[in-house]
Design an enzyme around this catalytic site. Structure first.
Site, PDB file in Angstrom:
ATOM      1  N   SER A 142       1.207  -0.988   0.005  1.00 18.08           N
ATOM      2  CA  SER A 142       0.204  -0.144  -0.059  1.00 18.08           C
ATOM      3  C   SER A 142       0.884   1.301   0.119  1.00 18.08           C
ATOM      4  O   SER A 142       2.029   1.727   0.516  1.00 18.08           O
ATOM      5  CB  SER A 142      -0.810   0.323   1.349  1.00 18.08           C
ATOM      6  OG  SER A 142      -1.622   1.061   1.272  1.00 18.08           O
ATOM      7  N   TYR A 155      -2.725   0.444  10.175  1.00 15.44           N
ATOM      8  CA  TYR A 155      -2.287  -0.742   8.418  1.00 15.44           C
ATOM      9  C   TYR A 155      -0.845   0.231   8.138  1.00 15.44           C
ATOM     10  O   TYR A 155      -0.153  -1.155   7.291  1.00 15.44           O
ATOM     11  CB  TYR A 155      -3.327  -0.357   8.097  1.00 15.44           C
ATOM     12  CG  TYR A 155      -3.511  -0.402   6.394  1.00 15.44           C
ATOM     13  CD1 TYR A 155      -4.186  -2.201   5.844  1.00 15.44           C
ATOM     14  CD2 TYR A 155      -2.800   0.230   5.741  1.00 15.44           C
ATOM     15  CE1 TYR A 155      -4.082  -2.140   5.413  1.00 15.44           C
ATOM     16  CE2 TYR A 155      -2.993  -0.575   3.999  1.00 15.44           C
ATOM     17  CZ  TYR A 155      -3.835  -1.935   3.758  1.00 15.44           C
ATOM     18  OH  TYR A 155      -3.936  -2.130   2.896  1.00 15.44           O
TER      19      TYR A 155
END
Length: 237
Positions: A142, A155
């Site tokens: 990501s 995250y």
């Protein structure tokens, strides 16, 4: 037929990747936590596959070591050579999004278990098989792994750790390709979770990002971290 194991394949990017591979003649082992959604995806995959194409589903949570053992065992039962050519560690957990100073540690542990420990566990189980065929590992990352976004600390930290795992494995093992793959923003359920109540229809559909991953799998550039936007533009990261 080559064999791929894709985690988190019942929806979103995992599902789109599975559909693209099965259409190209791959045998698949797929998993997901939502058994009903996984069954629907498997039915679609089987309808798109050619004669003799195998699609095996193993419902469960990648954070569970016993589930990972079953995945690896099932993956060794399909295909002509009982080897795995491609592992896509796609399953991810967004987790809560408070400031880091307020992040519940037990929730952070859960995010790390799914996003870091589970991919490492599957890699350890499948590495002998992957190495036998000069296979490929794709760890879905990501932009939150490399950018400091407020409230994305849990995250983002998990994906940064996954990036480092990918980089270290790549220098340790020349007998496999290892990619940290950053797909960018997509119109997925997990992305919607990060922006509750907001309209995310301007984000690209997962299917539009899959060609970038396919380029990695087919062209097999050197191991490394790659952004989908650059691969789609024809420029490697």
């Amino acid at each position: 037929m080559p064999v791929a194991l894709i985690t988190g394949a019942s929806r979103g990017f995992g599902r789109a990747t599975a559909l693209a591979l099965v259409a190209r003649g791959w045998d698949l082992v797929v998993d997901g936590r939502d058994n009903a959604a996984l069954e629907r995806t498997v039915a679609e995959l089987r309808s798109r596959g050619g004669p003799g194409t195998q699609v095996l589903a193993v419902p469960g949570d990648v954070a569970d070591p016993a589930h990972r053992e079953v995945l690896a065992r099932v993956a060794g039962t399909i295909g002509a050579g009982s080897t795995v050519d491609l592992l896509v560690n796609n399953a991810s957990l967004l987790g809560p999004m408070p400031p880091i100073a307020e992040y519940p540690l037990h929730r952070l542990a859960s995010v790390l278990a799914v996003n870091v420990l589970a991919p490492v566990g599957l890699i350890q189980l499948l590495l002998p098989s992957l190495a036998e065929v000069d296979g490929t590992i794709v760890n879905v990352s990501s932009d939150a792994a490399v950018e400091a976004y407020p409230h994305w600390g849990g995250y983002g930290a998990s994906k940064a750790a996954l990036d480092q795992v990918s980089a270290v494995l790549a220098v340790e093992r020349a007998d496999v390709r290892v990619y940290a793959f950053d797909p960018g923003d997509m119109r997925t359920a997990m992305h919607q979770e990060a922006f509750p109540g907001e309209d995310i229809s301007d984000r690209p559909e997962p299917e539009t990002v899959v060609p970038a991953l396919l380029r990695l799998v087919t062209e097999r550039p050197p191991s490394g971290r790659y952004r989908a936007s650059e691969l789609l533009a024809g420029v490697g990261a």
